[in-house]
Scaffold this motif. Structure first.
Motif, PDB file in Angstrom:
ATOM      1  N   PHE A 591      20.065 -30.754   9.491  1.00  0.00           N
ATOM      2  CA  PHE A 591      20.747 -31.772   8.690  1.00  0.00           C
ATOM      3  C   PHE A 591      19.681 -32.730   8.167  1.00  0.00           C
ATOM      4  CE2 PHE A 591      23.808 -30.377  11.906  1.00  0.00           C
ATOM      5  CZ  PHE A 591      24.894 -30.033  11.117  1.00  0.00           C
ATOM      6  N   GLY A 592      19.282 -32.523   6.922  1.00  0.00           N
ATOM      7  CA  GLY A 592      18.192 -33.330   6.384  1.00  0.00           C
ATOM      8  C   GLY A 592      16.895 -33.006   7.102  1.00  0.00           C
ATOM      9  N   LEU A 593      16.305 -34.027   7.723  1.00  0.00           N
ATOM     10  CA  LEU A 593      15.073 -33.853   8.479  1.00  0.00           C
ATOM     11  C   LEU A 593      15.342 -33.725   9.977  1.00  0.00           C
ATOM     12  CD1 LEU A 593      12.823 -36.480   6.649  1.00  0.00           C
ATOM     13  CD2 LEU A 593      12.762 -33.990   6.388  1.00  0.00           C
ATOM     14  N   SER A 594      16.611 -33.742  10.371  1.00  0.00           N
ATOM     15  CA  SER A 594      16.993 -33.690  11.780  1.00  0.00           C
ATOM     16  C   SER A 594      17.629 -32.342  12.103  1.00  0.00           C
ATOM     17  CB  SER A 594      17.969 -34.829  12.105  1.00  0.00           C
ATOM     18  OG  SER A 594      17.423 -36.082  11.736  1.00  0.00           O
ATOM     19  N   GLN A 595      17.704 -32.024  13.385  1.00  0.00           N
ATOM     20  CA  GLN A 595      18.259 -30.738  13.801  1.00  0.00           C
ATOM     21  C   GLN A 595      19.142 -30.889  15.028  1.00  0.00           C
ATOM     22  OE1 GLN A 595      14.851 -28.064  14.251  1.00  0.00           O
ATOM     23  NE2 GLN A 595      15.213 -27.257  12.190  1.00  0.00           N
ATOM     24  N   LEU A 596      20.182 -30.057  15.049  1.00  0.00           N
ATOM     25  CA  LEU A 596      21.045 -29.893  16.218  1.00  0.00           C
ATOM     26  C   LEU A 596      20.669 -28.563  16.852  1.00  0.00           C
ATOM     27  CD1 LEU A 596      23.458 -31.291  17.653  1.00  0.00           C
ATOM     28  CD2 LEU A 596      24.970 -29.888  16.240  1.00  0.00           C
ATOM     29  N   LYS A 616      17.929 -33.871  17.555  1.00  0.00           N
ATOM     30  CA  LYS A 616      16.512 -34.175  17.343  1.00  0.00           C
ATOM     31  C   LYS A 616      16.315 -34.816  15.969  1.00  0.00           C
ATOM     32  CE  LYS A 616      14.816 -30.639  20.476  1.00  0.00           C
ATOM     33  NZ  LYS A 616      14.089 -31.584  21.341  1.00  0.00           N
ATOM     34  N   PRO A 617      16.371 -36.143  15.915  1.00  0.00           N
ATOM     35  CA  PRO A 617      16.219 -36.816  14.619  1.00  0.00           C
ATOM     36  C   PRO A 617      14.791 -36.736  14.088  1.00  0.00           C
ATOM     37  CG  PRO A 617      16.379 -38.423  16.400  1.00  0.00           C
ATOM     38  CD  PRO A 617      16.636 -37.085  17.010  1.00  0.00           C
ATOM     39  N   PHE A 618      14.664 -36.436  12.820  1.00  0.00           N
ATOM     40  CA  PHE A 618      13.377 -36.390  12.101  1.00  0.00           C
ATOM     41  C   PHE A 618      12.405 -35.364  12.690  1.00  0.00           C
ATOM     42  CE2 PHE A 618      15.070 -40.657  11.389  1.00  0.00           C
ATOM     43  CZ  PHE A 618      15.012 -40.758  10.000  1.00  0.00           C
TER      44      PHE A 618
END
Length: 662
Positions: A591-596, A616-618
């Motif tokens: 999601f954008g620069l972040s990941q689930l 995990k943001p950014f």
């Protein structure tokens, strides 16, 4: 028969390397042009022979020729074609063939594109490259022969290690070795210059492109290895300070220092002795990394070899080349001139500080990596030096560097004005701090020190932009003039800005994911939901499936936000039939620069399964930043000044054998 021809080609490559090792050196001493030309022709011939030998080994893997022991041990008829190719270097013998192939490639490139080098220097450089080639061809032929036959030939192979059956492994080792082995050229230039006894700005100009190319590929190789471990091992981490990870990181740190030191030497003819020493140490660290991975000293998912004879052989190579080069350096260095002088507050001074921090940081990583091994060897006691040690020591050392980096490009050569640079960067620092506070607020807080880390990362990014801004004169001249000035800047200026900005993006990702990530380890049954990062993760159940050479149990997850389903993913646990080895295949949503990130654990007695879920943001900033850094390297390499037109050495009447020390 083709296998035997490939083996014979490797033996011919050894004979060719032996000739290159001797004849050009004698020719350089006698100033015999014909003997020196043997180096160029021989290097091209050696590359052709090694490339043919490697192609034969690749052919054996592709056609599943299980009469070759290396293919039988590391392949299977059902393995997808891509992994048959990557299986060539997914083992000890094949990886050493790849090492040798890239070494021969760099020798051929020096022979083909080094025509602007003095004849004697080119001959000596290629001879040193040949010395290294001789050592590694002997290592392969005597201890790690990939062409050994089996009689009778087995009907089926043992299969490639399932952990290595991934597209990342098809990319990671070649990139890593292009960096590792690329530094051999810098090493060869250093040894050749010490043999000749002459080191000057022209030498630095010739070395810089090779250093930059090796550094760029090593950056990409380390990043690819990190991302591969992140998604393939199912552990959710991007760096663990594994000793084998450190083995590739140390040459990168030393290579970064060498890159900046060579720049000072080229511009100001300063730091001559230090630059030569760095060139030797950087490749020495690459050799040490090869020893750690191939000797059986370390047990790791990255390590292949466990035969002590191989470790002893590589240790001998280490002692000969590192010990020999350092001995030559100790003998010659006192006779070399020290180079130009400069004020502490100058671009040279900033680059020297950069070198100091990087080399001390490299020494810290080296200590933490080798100390447990030395202690166990000497006393038998086993200790573990893990992430807490490296995070604290390395982090504290690198923090000042992050603040200093934007100052360097804005300082003048020889003598700079620190106050003027501060006036240019104070607005950048304020913007970085405000942006860091905004990110901190959006991510709902955390440790207060995280604001400083985010600010340092953004200061690097904004500082790189400010460098180009001030070079173009934006704000002081008309926009059209500023744009023309910007377009007229050398490509190396853009490459430097990209590399520094990329470092800032990497730091931004590291600080953000370390500070703001969340982790949930839960037992889930079909229909249960967990909240993570503002998303709801619903476990829908397990389903069996089969792949070309494995069977798996797949878990289905539905991802929702605000009551609306936005995605669905599968996570699985596989069993590879040939090796009966399990692996975990994580499911990752971006999601954008972040990941689930979701990874399956063990099933429970009541029909559920343990699931680990990370937000995990950014996180993608870590790998995206390295790509930006590498792009900066390629942009700089495209600068014509780094490829042609190296300054010629001025003829001096009756020059002495060595320049007198100042």
């Amino acid at each position: 028969m083709i296998i035997e021809i490939g083996h014979y080609a490797l033996i011919l490559a050894l004979a060719t390397a032996l000739i290159i090792s001797v004849v050009p050196v004698i020719g350089a001493r006698r100033l015999d042009r014909a003997m020196m030309d043997v180096a160029s022709v021989g290097s091209l011939a050696m590359f052709a022979l090694v490339a043919f030998s490697f192609a034969v080994l690749t052919y054996a893997h592709v056609v599943s020729d299980f009469s070759v022991a290396n293919v039988w041990e590391n392949s299977h008829s059902l393995v997808p074609l891509l992994f048959k190719f990557s299986g060539v270097w997914g083992n000890h013998e094949g990886s050493m063939m790849l090492w040798l192939l890239i070494l021969a490639l760099f020798s051929a490139l020096v022979a083909a594109f080094g025509r602007n080098l003095p004849d004697s220097l080119r001959a000596n450089v290629l001879a040193v490259q040949a010395w290294i080639s001789v050592a590694f061809i002997l290592f392969i032929l005597l201890t790690s022969n990939p062409f050994m036959r089996l009689d009778p030939a087995p009907a089926e192979g043992k299969d490639l290690n399932p952990v290595l059956q991934d597209v990342g492994l098809a990319i990671h080792p070649p990139l890593l070795y292009l960096g590792y082995v690329g530094f051999s050229v810098c090493f060869s230039f250093a040894v050749a210059a010490l043999i000749e006894g002459r080191i000057d700005a022209a030498w630095a100009r010739w070395v810089r492109p090779w250093t930059l190319a090796a550094w760029t590929f090593l950056t990409l190789g380390i990043a690819m290895g990190s991302y591969w471990a992140y998604y393939e091992l199912g552990w959710g981490g991007w760096w663990f300070w594994d000793p084998v990870e450190n083995a590739s990181f140390m040459p990168w740190l030393a290579g970064t220092a060498l890159l900046h030191s060579a720049l000072v030497m080229e511009k100001r003819e300063a730091l001559k002795i230090w630059t030569v020493l760095l060139a030797i140490l950087t490749f020495s660290l690459s050799l040490m990394g090869t020893f750690l991975v191939r000797s059986g000293v370390l047990t790791s998912v990255h390590a292949f070899a466990s035969d002590p004879s191989r470790g002893v052989f590589i240790l001998c190579i280490l002692l000969i080349f590192i010990g020999g080069a350092l001995s030559l350096f100790a003998f010659r260095a006192p006779l070399l001139s020290a180079g130009g002088l400069f004020a502490p507050i100058s671009r040279e001074g900033a680059l020297v500080l950069n070198n100091l921090i990087l080399t001390v940081a490299c020494g810290t990583v080296l200590t933490g990596t080798l100390y447990p091994l030395l202690l166990e060897t000497l006393t038998g006691d086993k200790i573990s030096v893990g992430p807490p040690f490296f995070n604290m020591t390395f982090g504290l050392l690198m923090a000042p560097l992050l603040v200093i980096v934007p100052f360097g490009p804005l300082l003048a050569w020889k003598r700079g004005d620190l106050l003027a640079v501060l006036q240019r960067l104070y607005l950048v620092a304020i913007l970085a701090f405000v942006a860091a506070v905004i990110v901190f607020y959006i991510e709902h807080g955390g440790p207060v020190l995280a604001v400083l880390g985010l600010a340092a990362a953004l200061f690097l990014i904004f500082g790189a932009i400010a460098d180009l801004w001030y070079r173009a004169g934006a704000g002081k001249v008309a926009a059209s003039i500023a744009w023309r000035r910007l377009a007229g800047l050398p490509r190396s200026a853009f490459g430097t800005a990209l590399a520094h900005a990329g470092l800032g993006v990497v730091v931004l990702g590291i600080v953000a994911v370390t500070t703001f990530e969340t982790e949930h380890v839960v037992e889930m049954k079909p229909g249960q939901t967990v909240e993570a990062g503002g998303y709801s993760v619903r476990f829908d159940g397990m389903k069996p499936a089969n792949g070309p050479n494995y069977s798996e149990e797949r878990g289905h997850f539905s991802i929702g936000r605000g009551g609306v389903e936005v995605a669905d993913v599968w996570s699985s646990k596989r069993i590879y039939a040939a090796r009966q080895m399990p692996t975990t295949e994580a499911s990752i949503l971006t999601f954008g620069l972040s990941q689930l990130y979701m990874s399956l654990g063990d099933p429970t007695d009541d029909g559920g399964i343990v699931v680990r879920i990370w937000w995990k943001p950014f996180i993608l900033c870590i790998w995206g930043g390295t790509v930006i850094m590498a792009t900066g390297g390629f942009v700089s390499l495209s600068d014509r000044r780094l490829r042609v037109g190296a300054p010629s050495r001025r003829a001096k009447p009756a020059p002495p054998a060595m320049e007198p020390a100042e």
